[in-house]
Write a protein that holds these residues in place. Structure first.
Motif, short mmCIF file in Angstrom:
data_model
loop_
_atom_site.label_atom_id
_atom_site.label_comp_id
_atom_site.label_asym_id
_atom_site.label_seq_id
_atom_site.Cartn_x
_atom_site.Cartn_y
_atom_site.Cartn_z
N LEU A 46 71.88 25.31 21.76
CA LEU A 46 70.98 26.23 21.07
C LEU A 46 69.80 26.62 21.94
O LEU A 46 69.36 27.79 21.91
CB LEU A 46 70.51 25.58 19.77
N VAL A 47 69.27 25.70 22.70
CA VAL A 47 68.20 26.05 23.63
C VAL A 47 68.71 27.06 24.65
O VAL A 47 68.02 28.04 24.99
CB VAL A 47 67.64 24.80 24.33
N ALA A 48 69.93 26.85 25.15
CA ALA A 48 70.51 27.79 26.10
C ALA A 48 70.69 29.16 25.48
O ALA A 48 70.49 30.19 26.15
CB ALA A 48 71.85 27.25 26.61
N PHE A 153 65.73 16.26 10.97
CA PHE A 153 64.42 16.88 11.18
C PHE A 153 63.98 16.74 12.64
O PHE A 153 63.46 17.69 13.24
CB PHE A 153 63.39 16.25 10.26
N VAL A 154 64.19 15.57 13.21
CA VAL A 154 63.80 15.34 14.61
C VAL A 154 64.56 16.28 15.54
O VAL A 154 63.96 16.90 16.43
CB VAL A 154 64.06 13.87 15.00
N VAL A 155 65.85 16.40 15.33
CA VAL A 155 66.65 17.27 16.20
C VAL A 155 66.21 18.72 16.05
O VAL A 155 66.05 19.45 17.04
CB VAL A 155 68.15 17.12 15.87
N ASN A 156 66.02 19.18 14.82
CA ASN A 156 65.56 20.56 14.61
C ASN A 156 64.19 20.79 15.23
O ASN A 156 63.92 21.87 15.78
CB ASN A 156 65.53 20.87 13.11
N ALA A 157 63.32 19.80 15.16
CA ALA A 157 61.98 19.93 15.76
C ALA A 157 62.07 20.03 17.28
O ALA A 157 61.39 20.87 17.90
CB ALA A 157 61.11 18.75 15.34
N VAL A 158 62.91 19.20 17.88
CA VAL A 158 63.08 19.26 19.33
C VAL A 158 63.64 20.61 19.75
O VAL A 158 63.15 21.23 20.72
CB VAL A 158 64.00 18.11 19.80
N ILE A 159 64.64 21.08 19.04
CA ILE A 159 65.23 22.38 19.37
C ILE A 159 64.18 23.48 19.25
O ILE A 159 64.08 24.37 20.11
CB ILE A 159 66.43 22.67 18.46
N ALA A 160 63.39 23.44 18.19
CA ALA A 160 62.38 24.50 17.97
C ALA A 160 61.33 24.51 19.07
O ALA A 160 61.01 25.57 19.63
CB ALA A 160 61.72 24.30 16.60
N VAL A 161 60.82 23.36 19.42
CA VAL A 161 59.74 23.30 20.42
C VAL A 161 60.25 23.66 21.81
O VAL A 161 59.67 24.49 22.51
CB VAL A 161 59.09 21.90 20.42
N VAL A 162 61.35 23.04 22.22
CA VAL A 162 61.88 23.32 23.56
C VAL A 162 62.32 24.77 23.68
O VAL A 162 62.08 25.42 24.70
CB VAL A 162 63.06 22.36 23.87
N SER A 163 62.94 25.31 22.63
CA SER A 163 63.39 26.70 22.67
C SER A 163 62.22 27.67 22.75
O SER A 163 62.29 28.70 23.44
CB SER A 163 64.24 27.01 21.44
N ALA A 164 61.13 27.35 22.05
CA ALA A 164 59.95 28.22 22.11
C ALA A 164 59.40 28.31 23.52
O ALA A 164 59.07 29.39 24.02
CB ALA A 164 58.89 27.71 21.14
N PHE A 165 59.31 27.17 24.20
CA PHE A 165 58.84 27.18 25.58
C PHE A 165 59.84 27.90 26.49
O PHE A 165 59.44 28.60 27.43
CB PHE A 165 58.59 25.76 26.07
#
Length: 559
Positions: A46-48, A153-165
């Motif tokens: 998802l980040v990719a 929640f942790v996984v969704n939070a990591v995806i959201a933050v890393v993807s935003a950057f």
């Protein structure tokens, strides 16, 4: 003689400290350890996607008028269906394009991940009786469910933050604001969490993991239809109807156009309410059972069901029926949009030189390209169905039902063959329903070209390609059961390359070869190619042969 009576043991009560949550921390660590590979793959994928799509749109922005021409397409009915309510189309920037065109697809992927994660660690564990072994230790009744929600929640939070950057650094000449990037990624993550909470509710209602998953997916489908209906009535912005859908709450953050955070609160409140409701249901039902009692079957099976082929059909027929009904209606409606697309694009071509440079001046060719894009979506849905049904044998094995079946005079090859035959036929039937529903929708509004023969040729061209996904899933299950779900990675890659690969002019041709759909002639534009049909059919056959060979060589329950 003196007789004594033992006092009955005092009833176990739930203290205010929350004894039903005992062991939650250990369960969280267990879930993260058990799913470390699965969750890592989801996160990286998802980040990719966020980074790749932003990068591709940044390259497209370097061509003058290209993004604005794309904005005109997103204002068409098909663009609204596949995209969103159309915020920022009057000044279409990379950020606005990313939010408008990518939000629905990100929410879809995250919702699937959320539903599967919750069902896997709650209802599926109870159905397999593994939860009983876990609860033999000091583990509270609600601890597994809370652990599933917390890790999600942790996984969704990591995806959201890393993807935003990732988005802020890949937008090309346009630097995307971090706040807006977070608005998009956090909004999408919380919308997906709503469907995870819905899945937890259905896990209390349904007695089986398949039922909970199917009902949750149906809820997402209903939410998608509602937000599309609301958005089509008014562009930009949608109507009140669209606000009923959690998908619209992510869209209404209006990232990169007019960022606002309060729609995210709707997702938060809904998640809290759903989790509370799920906990109430969990406290009132029998452990291992569902609030809705399962229907009792016949005392004796019909003679026609005394075989692995009939068993496979009974197991898969409900999913096939609902998939055909839902997707058939969707493609039927899409076919009715073709005349409107032609008229709208004709006006755009007349007034927009950038559109002429991109699509040419022939409106009929654009209609064919539109049909081809819809067909690609239909083929992707059929491929997803093939992967799901290809994983059915693994589910039967891990639940020990396969062992019971194979204890009868049924060979391994016959059992696996029955599962794959029904899955393969179902995949082709689902693809055919999509193709002919699209034709019927177009014919119902007077569009007679291309004719039925052309649609049949498109069906024949795509059929072996979607069967490659089934063959790959079956081969992975037979040889490396832990990696059986890797077919989803190929499907995600196919989607990205098929939908957005054209935005990157210097994408290596070899990168396209991995996708089975790359070898299919462009639907409704190119003629049927016997060579690609034979080649893809050969690949599918080889994969099926590998599946049978691998399944005969390994022990069961090696997952």
């Amino acid at each position: 003689m003196t007789a004594t009576l033992d006092r009955p043991a005092p009833a176990v009560t739930t203290s205010s400290g929350g004894s039903t949550l005992t062991g939650t921390g250990r369960m969280i660590r267990f879930v993260l350890r058990r799913d470390r590979v699965r969750l890592t793959v989801w996160t990286l994928s998802l980040v990719a996607f966020y980074a790749y799509f932003t990068f591709a749109l940044g390259l497209m922005a370097e061509t003058e008028g290209a993004l604005q021409a794309r904005a005109a397409l997103m204002e068409t009915p098909s663009g609204i269906v596949m995209g969103g309510p159309g915020y920022g189309t009057d000044d279409y920037t990379v950020g606005a394009a990313m939010a408008n065109e990518g939000t629905v697809w990100v929410v879809l992927a995250l919702a699937i991940m959320s539903i599967l994660h919750v069902v896997r660690h709650t209802r599926a564990e109870e159905e397999s009786s593994r939860s009983e072994l876990v609860r033999a230790n000091p583990v509270g009744r609600h601890a597994p469910a809370v652990a599933a929600v917390v890790t999600l929640f942790v996984v969704n939070a990591v995806i959201a933050v890393v993807s935003a950057f990732a988005m802020t650094g890949t937008g090309g000449s346009e630097e995307l604001p971090l706040a807006d990037s977070l608005g998009m990624t956090v909004g999408a993550g919380l919308s997906a969490m709503v469907f995870g909470a819905i899945a937890l509710v259905f896990c209390q209602l349904s007695e089986h993991a398949r039922g909970a998953t199917g009902l949750s997916m149906a809820a997402f489908g209903a939410a998608f239809v509602v937000q599309v209906a609301g958005n089509l009535r008014e562009v930009p912005g949608g109507t009140t109807l669209s606000w009923v859908s959690p998908i619209a709450w992510a869209q209404q953050t209006r990232a990169f156009v007019d960022l606002r955070w309060w729609p995210v609160g709707l997702s938060v409140v809904t998640i809290v309410v759903l989790l509370w409701f799920a906990s109430v249901l969990a406290s009132r039902r029998d452990f291992g059972g569902g609030m809705i009692a399962g229907r009792q079957g016949r005392a004796e099976a019909r003679a026609s069901l005394r075989g692995p082929l009939a068993l496979a059909w009974v197991q898969q027929r409900t999913a096939l029926m609902w998939s055909c009904l839902g997707l058939g209606l969707m493609w039927l409606a899409s076919g009715t949009l073709i005349p409107e697309i032609g008229d709208m694009i004709g006006d755009l071509l007349t007034d927009n030189p950038a559109m002429q440079a991109i699509f040419g001046e022939d409106t009929t060719q654009f209609e064919a390209a539109f049909l081809g894009a819809i067909m690609l979506y239909g083929a992707l849905c059929a491929a997803a169905y093939a992967i799901v049904m290809g994983l059915r044998p693994k589910a039967e094995e891990t639940s020990a039902r396969a062992e019971i079946t194979l204890s009868a005079p049924v060979s391994r090859g016959r059992w696996l063959g029955a599962q794959l035959v029904v899955a393969g036929l179902g995949t082709v039937v689902l693809l055919a329903v999509g193709v002919y529903a699209l034709w019927a929708g177009a014919a119902s509004v007077g569009v007679t070209e291309p004719g039925l023969g052309t649609y049949t040729g498109v069906l024949a061209a795509y059929a072996p390609a979607v069967l490659v996904y089934l063959g790959l899933t079956a081969a992975l299950y037979a040889w490396v059961p832990r990696a059986a779900a890797a077919g989803w990675a190929l499907l995600a890659y196919t989607f990205v390359v098929g939908m957005f690969g054209g935005l990157i002019e210097d994408l290596p041709e070899a990168a396209r070869w991995v996708s089975p759909f790359h070898w299919v002639p462009e639907a409704f534009v190119a003629d049927f190619d016997p060579g690609s049909f034979v080649g893809l059919s050969a690949v599918a056959v080889v994969l099926f042969v590998l599946a049978f060979v691998g399944f005969r060589r390994r022990d069961l329950h090696s997952t």
